[in-house]
Design a protein around this motif. Structure first.
Motif, PDB file in Angstrom:
ATOM      1  N   GLU A  59       5.206   1.082 -11.814  1.00 37.67           N
ATOM      2  CA  GLU A  59       5.990   0.598 -12.018  1.00 37.67           C
ATOM      3  C   GLU A  59       6.934   0.315 -10.388  1.00 37.67           C
ATOM      4  OE1 GLU A  59       9.349   2.645 -14.098  1.00 37.67           O
ATOM      5  OE2 GLU A  59       7.979   4.316 -13.907  1.00 37.67           O
ATOM      6  N   ALA A  60       7.902  -0.496 -10.412  1.00 36.09           N
ATOM      7  CA  ALA A  60       8.621  -0.824  -9.151  1.00 36.09           C
ATOM      8  C   ALA A  60       9.141   0.452  -8.303  1.00 36.09           C
ATOM      9  CB  ALA A  60       9.848  -1.757  -9.358  1.00 36.09           C
ATOM     10  N   TRP A  61       9.666   1.480  -9.356  1.00 39.21           N
ATOM     11  CA  TRP A  61      10.081   2.619  -8.616  1.00 39.21           C
ATOM     12  C   TRP A  61       9.074   3.434  -7.554  1.00 39.21           C
ATOM     13  CZ3 TRP A  61      14.338   5.564  -8.293  1.00 39.21           C
ATOM     14  CH2 TRP A  61      14.301   7.107  -7.798  1.00 39.21           C
ATOM     15  N   HIS A  62       7.572   3.214  -8.098  1.00 38.49           N
ATOM     16  CA  HIS A  62       6.602   3.727  -7.191  1.00 38.49           C
ATOM     17  C   HIS A  62       6.368   2.833  -6.041  1.00 38.49           C
ATOM     18  CE1 HIS A  62       2.716   5.446  -5.997  1.00 38.49           C
ATOM     19  NE2 HIS A  62       2.250   4.278  -6.229  1.00 38.49           N
ATOM     20  N   TRP A  63       6.641   1.665  -6.005  1.00 35.72           N
ATOM     21  CA  TRP A  63       5.900   1.017  -4.896  1.00 35.72           C
ATOM     22  C   TRP A  63       7.093   0.774  -3.974  1.00 35.72           C
ATOM     23  CZ3 TRP A  63       1.346   0.079  -4.948  1.00 35.72           C
ATOM     24  CH2 TRP A  63       0.571  -0.122  -5.827  1.00 35.72           C
ATOM     25  N   ALA A  64       8.316   0.966  -4.421  1.00 31.85           N
ATOM     26  CA  ALA A  64       9.529   1.111  -3.465  1.00 31.85           C
ATOM     27  C   ALA A  64       9.512   2.170  -2.679  1.00 31.85           C
ATOM     28  CB  ALA A  64      10.765   0.814  -4.570  1.00 31.85           C
ATOM     29  N   MET A  65       9.241   3.200  -3.447  1.00 31.42           N
ATOM     30  CA  MET A  65       9.436   4.733  -2.787  1.00 31.42           C
ATOM     31  C   MET A  65       8.419   4.743  -1.715  1.00 31.42           C
ATOM     32  SD  MET A  65      11.676   6.737  -3.634  1.00 31.42           S
ATOM     33  CE  MET A  65      12.992   6.188  -4.568  1.00 31.42           C
ATOM     34  N   LEU A  66       7.124   4.023  -2.118  1.00 28.75           N
ATOM     35  CA  LEU A  66       6.042   4.088  -0.998  1.00 28.75           C
ATOM     36  C   LEU A  66       6.477   3.454   0.110  1.00 28.75           C
ATOM     37  CD1 LEU A  66       2.709   3.329  -3.170  1.00 28.75           C
ATOM     38  CD2 LEU A  66       3.130   5.223  -1.745  1.00 28.75           C
ATOM     39  N   THR A  67       7.165   2.376   0.006  1.00 25.49           N
ATOM     40  CA  THR A  67       7.908   1.480   0.934  1.00 25.49           C
ATOM     41  C   THR A  67       8.787   2.398   1.868  1.00 25.49           C
ATOM     42  OG1 THR A  67       7.353  -0.641   0.063  1.00 25.49           O
ATOM     43  CG2 THR A  67       8.785  -0.636   1.649  1.00 25.49           C
ATOM     44  N   ILE A  68       9.723   3.126   1.120  1.00 22.40           N
ATOM     45  CA  ILE A  68      10.759   3.731   1.682  1.00 22.40           C
ATOM     46  C   ILE A  68      10.240   5.028   2.586  1.00 22.40           C
ATOM     47  CG2 ILE A  68      12.839   5.146   1.415  1.00 22.40           C
ATOM     48  CD1 ILE A  68      13.524   3.148  -0.870  1.00 22.40           C
ATOM     49  N   HIS A  69       9.462   5.802   1.769  1.00 27.86           N
ATOM     50  CA  HIS A  69       9.048   7.069   2.353  1.00 27.86           C
ATOM     51  C   HIS A  69       7.647   7.399   2.705  1.00 27.86           C
ATOM     52  CE1 HIS A  69      12.836   8.793   1.188  1.00 27.86           C
ATOM     53  NE2 HIS A  69      12.888   8.446   0.095  1.00 27.86           N
ATOM     54  N   GLY A  70       6.686   6.473   2.285  1.00 27.25           N
ATOM     55  CA  GLY A  70       5.494   6.389   2.793  1.00 27.25           C
ATOM     56  C   GLY A  70       4.657   6.967   1.834  1.00 27.25           C
ATOM     57  N   ASP A  71       3.203   7.239   2.184  1.00 31.38           N
ATOM     58  CA  ASP A  71       2.179   7.677   1.299  1.00 31.38           C
ATOM     59  C   ASP A  71       2.546   9.239   1.105  1.00 31.38           C
ATOM     60  OD1 ASP A  71       0.519   5.483   1.277  1.00 31.38           O
ATOM     61  OD2 ASP A  71      -0.646   6.286   2.969  1.00 31.38           O
ATOM     62  N   ARG A  72       2.023   9.409   0.122  1.00 32.02           N
ATOM     63  CA  ARG A  72       2.353  10.921  -0.659  1.00 32.02           C
ATOM     64  C   ARG A  72       3.915  11.381  -0.776  1.00 32.02           C
ATOM     65  NH1 ARG A  72      -1.233  14.623  -1.718  1.00 32.02           N
ATOM     66  NH2 ARG A  72      -0.024  16.106  -0.283  1.00 32.02           N
ATOM     67  N   TYR A  73       4.630  10.136  -0.951  1.00 34.28           N
ATOM     68  CA  TYR A  73       6.169  10.517  -0.924  1.00 34.28           C
ATOM     69  C   TYR A  73       6.615  11.569  -1.924  1.00 34.28           C
ATOM     70  CZ  TYR A  73       6.339   7.913  -5.318  1.00 34.28           C
ATOM     71  OH  TYR A  73       6.214   7.295  -6.447  1.00 34.28           O
ATOM     72  N   TRP A  74       5.754  11.490  -2.993  1.00 33.91           N
ATOM     73  CA  TRP A  74       5.844  12.873  -4.099  1.00 33.91           C
ATOM     74  C   TRP A  74       5.727  14.040  -3.672  1.00 33.91           C
ATOM     75  CZ3 TRP A  74       2.285   8.813  -3.956  1.00 33.91           C
ATOM     76  CH2 TRP A  74       1.100   9.242  -3.694  1.00 33.91           C
ATOM     77  N   ALA A  75       4.799  14.271  -2.732  1.00 36.03           N
ATOM     78  CA  ALA A  75       4.587  15.736  -2.097  1.00 36.03           C
ATOM     79  C   ALA A  75       5.829  15.900  -1.210  1.00 36.03           C
ATOM     80  CB  ALA A  75       3.295  15.552  -1.522  1.00 36.03           C
ATOM     81  N   HIS A  76       6.247  15.047  -0.497  1.00 30.66           N
ATOM     82  CA  HIS A  76       7.226  15.426   0.397  1.00 30.66           C
ATOM     83  C   HIS A  76       8.754  15.258  -0.080  1.00 30.66           C
ATOM     84  CE1 HIS A  76       4.385  15.265   3.511  1.00 30.66           C
ATOM     85  NE2 HIS A  76       4.032  14.225   2.992  1.00 30.66           N
ATOM     86  N   HIS A  77       9.021  14.450  -1.241  1.00 30.63           N
ATOM     87  CA  HIS A  77      10.069  14.302  -1.771  1.00 30.63           C
ATOM     88  C   HIS A  77       9.779  14.498  -3.372  1.00 30.63           C
ATOM     89  CE1 HIS A  77      12.241  13.121   1.763  1.00 30.63           C
ATOM     90  NE2 HIS A  77      11.014  12.351   2.046  1.00 30.63           N
ATOM     91  N   PRO A  78       9.389  15.656  -3.915  1.00 29.25           N
ATOM     92  CA  PRO A  78       9.203  15.999  -5.208  1.00 29.25           C
ATOM     93  C   PRO A  78      10.267  15.444  -6.270  1.00 29.25           C
ATOM     94  CG  PRO A  78       9.390  18.128  -4.107  1.00 29.25           C
ATOM     95  CD  PRO A  78       9.502  17.126  -3.125  1.00 29.25           C
ATOM     96  N   GLU A  79      11.370  15.545  -5.783  1.00 23.05           N
ATOM     97  CA  GLU A  79      12.662  15.023  -6.592  1.00 23.05           C
ATOM     98  C   GLU A  79      12.647  13.384  -6.863  1.00 23.05           C
ATOM     99  OE1 GLU A  79      14.138  14.379  -2.393  1.00 23.05           O
ATOM    100  OE2 GLU A  79      12.757  15.780  -3.559  1.00 23.05           O
ATOM    101  N   LEU A  80      11.732  12.656  -6.177  1.00 24.67           N
ATOM    102  CA  LEU A  80      11.358  11.323  -6.292  1.00 24.67           C
ATOM    103  C   LEU A  80      10.100  10.941  -6.994  1.00 24.67           C
ATOM    104  CD1 LEU A  80      12.878  10.257  -2.638  1.00 24.67           C
ATOM    105  CD2 LEU A  80      14.167  10.196  -4.925  1.00 24.67           C
ATOM    106  N   ALA A  81       9.378  12.106  -7.547  1.00 25.19           N
ATOM    107  CA  ALA A  81       8.095  11.744  -7.998  1.00 25.19           C
ATOM    108  C   ALA A  81       8.384  10.957  -9.169  1.00 25.19           C
ATOM    109  CB  ALA A  81       7.365  13.081  -8.240  1.00 25.19           C
ATOM    110  N   ARG A  82       9.358  10.999  -9.874  1.00 22.28           N
ATOM    111  CA  ARG A  82       9.460  10.219 -11.207  1.00 22.28           C
ATOM    112  C   ARG A  82      10.988   9.670 -10.808  1.00 22.28           C
ATOM    113  NH1 ARG A  82       5.378  12.089 -13.443  1.00 22.28           N
ATOM    114  NH2 ARG A  82       5.170  14.138 -14.662  1.00 22.28           N
TER     115      ARG A  82
END
Length: 91
Positions: A59-82
């Motif tokens: 979903e768009a959330w994932h693609w936007a977070m990749l753009t904002i925070h980069g690869d593995r954003y979920w590891a560096h910002h676990p609060e944004l994983a979902r």
């Protein structure tokens, strides 16, 4: 599964809106810049393009977070994983 052109366009518009919302809310972009980013992230794919649906597999959330925070954003910002509740409630 085969979707009609109308269904594709509806889904494309919806994902663009969601992506732009994330880019404004979490990426700090202006509304105009967020709309441009959404159009770049979700360009129209012609009906005969073999992989035009591929961008919808996340979903768009994932693609936007990749753009904002980069690869593995979920590891560096676990609060944004979902997606946040605010994101889910936007529509």
């Amino acid at each position: 599964m085969t979707w009609s052109e109308a269904e594709y366009l509806d889904h494309l518009r919806s994902e663009r809106r969601a992506y732009a919302w994330v880019m404004r809310r979490h990426g700090g972009l202006t509304a105009a810049d967020a709309e441009r980013a959404a159009l770049e992230a979700y360009p129209y794919g012609p009906a005969d393009a073999p992989y035009r649906w591929l961008v919808f597999h996340d979903e768009a959330w994932h693609w936007a977070m990749l753009t904002i925070h980069g690869d593995r954003y979920w590891a560096h910002h676990p609060e944004l994983a979902r997606p946040t509740e605010e994101y889910r409630a936007r529509e």
